[in-house]
Scaffold this active site. Structure first.
Site, PDB file in Angstrom:
ATOM      1  N   ASP A  43       5.096  -2.702   2.049  1.00 53.16           N
ATOM      2  CA  ASP A  43       5.385  -1.620   2.734  1.00 53.16           C
ATOM      3  C   ASP A  43       6.581  -1.846   3.629  1.00 53.16           C
ATOM      4  OD1 ASP A  43       5.246   1.492   3.401  1.00 53.16           O
ATOM      5  OD2 ASP A  43       5.458   0.325   5.048  1.00 53.16           O
ATOM      6  N   TYR A  48      12.720  -1.629  10.486  1.00 54.54           N
ATOM      7  CA  TYR A  48      11.975  -2.919  10.904  1.00 54.54           C
ATOM      8  C   TYR A  48      12.889  -4.174  11.218  1.00 54.54           C
ATOM      9  CZ  TYR A  48       8.136   0.186   9.062  1.00 54.54           C
ATOM     10  OH  TYR A  48       7.384   1.241   8.798  1.00 54.54           O
ATOM     11  N   HIS A 110      11.496   8.508   6.497  1.00 56.98           N
ATOM     12  CA  HIS A 110      10.736   7.957   7.569  1.00 56.98           C
ATOM     13  C   HIS A 110      10.003   8.931   8.585  1.00 56.98           C
ATOM     14  CE1 HIS A 110      10.180   3.747   9.414  1.00 56.98           C
ATOM     15  NE2 HIS A 110       9.206   4.414   9.783  1.00 56.98           N
TER      16      HIS A 110
END
Ligand code: A2P
Length: 317
Positions: A43, A48, A110
């Site tokens: 994932d 990130y 997201h």
């Protein structure tokens, strides 16, 4: 490995590796280790800030013949700064390049929060875009176009309330197939799970271990610690398992995908082995009592005097 089926028969491994908070310096080794241990679901997300390193590990494993791309499940997410329809495909193409693949298995919006294009993290009023000005339905059409172009196999959302999911389902040509939300015994979200089940939408649990390595700025004073909860520890002792394994087995027993993050080789393997832990009705009943509607990731970082978003408008609570 336990897996869940999509409407077209594609199967998603129920336990995947989370990569939020995995530093670029550590994540490449962690993904390599995870693939060697048997993980087949990773994932990811561009926010990130480690997709190039994740991509390097995946490419190395494929080049070495250790794993085939077709046997991997890769999920990534559209960041808030790319909700404008003309930004969606370029954002996806960047993720594909970083992950060194020509398609994603699953692409998710997201957050139900939009920023101006090019703004990685909105702080000032003009850097936020209210959903009224950039509707999710328009972003979704661009997501659908990515499916039509063969760049992604499945599309879905993250952090969507029942109200927002319901509205999207009413406007979508391709129904959302996944809602990735925070889920653990302190935030059990039963109504959302029921809604998703009725609509055939799969659910992924993020922060299944309570996300103890969040940045300090995202933590509140006196937060409850999931891994130290006495009930979780008792259930773990009964099964000769660890508290983390109980939390993951609990998520799997509720038919949710779980994506624990670890960059530690022993804990990575320990987490994968949670799929072998079978909780019984007594365990599930005891853990059901722990719900306290507590969000570790409460989205307060998208709110404030400069933001058009509030916790009430994000969560519809
Ligand atoms: P580490 O990466 O050092 O293993 P979440 O998935 O809920 O975001 O939680 C991630 C946090 O939980 C990280 O701090 C991670 O640390 C830690 N963690 C991951 N697996 C385990 C485990 N099996 N036991 C204890 N802590 C774990």
């Amino acid at each position: 490995m336990l897996s869940f089926s999509f409407r077209n028969g594609d199967r998603l491994p129920a336990l995947g590796l989370g990569t939020w908070k995995s530093s670029p310096g550590a994540v490449q080794a962690a993904v390599a280790e995870a693939l060697a241990a048997g993980y087949r679901h990773i994932d990811c997300a561009p926010i990130y800030r480690n997709e190039p390193e994740v991509g390097r590990a995946i490419a190395a494993a494929i080049d070495a013949g250790a794993v085939a791309r077709a046997d991997l499940w890769l999920t990534s997410k559209l960041w808030n700064s790319a909700h404008a329809p003309d930004q969606v495909r370029p954002a996806l193409e960047q993720t594909l390049a970083d992950l060194r693949t020509d398609y994603l298995d699953l692409y998710l919006i997201h957050w139900p929060v939009a920023f101006a294009p090019g703004v990685p993290y909105a702080r000032k009023r003009e850097e936020f875009v209210p959903l009224a000005d950039q509707p999710i339905s328009e972003t979704w059409k661009a997501m659908e176009a990515c499916v039509a172009a063969g760049l992604v196999r499945h599309i879905g959302v993250c952090n969507f309330s029942v109200a927002k999911l319901d509205a999207l389902c009413g406007q979508a040509a391709i129904q959302p197939e996944m809602n990735q939300i925070e889920l653990h015994p302190y935030l059990q979200q039963r109504a959302t799970l029921d809604f998703c089940r009725e609509r055939g939408i799969l659910v992924t649990a993020f922060s299944p271990l309570g996300s103890g390595d969040r940045p300090a700025g995202m933590k509140k004073a006196n937060e409850p610690t999931l891994l130290d909860n006495p009930v979780i520890r008792q259930v773990a002792a009964r099964h000769k398992a660890t508290p983390a394994q109980v939390l993951l087995a609990w998520g799997l027993a509720r038919n949710t995908v779980v994506i624990p993050k670890s960059t530690n080789p022993q804990r990575l393997r320990q987490n994968l082995a949670a799929a072998e832990v079978r909780l019984d009705d007594r365990d599930m009943a005891a853990i059901a009592e722990l719900d306290r509607g507590y969000r570790f990731v409460d989205a307060a970082f998208f709110t404030g005097p400069e933001s058009p978003y509030t916790l009430a408008t994000i969560w519809d609570e």
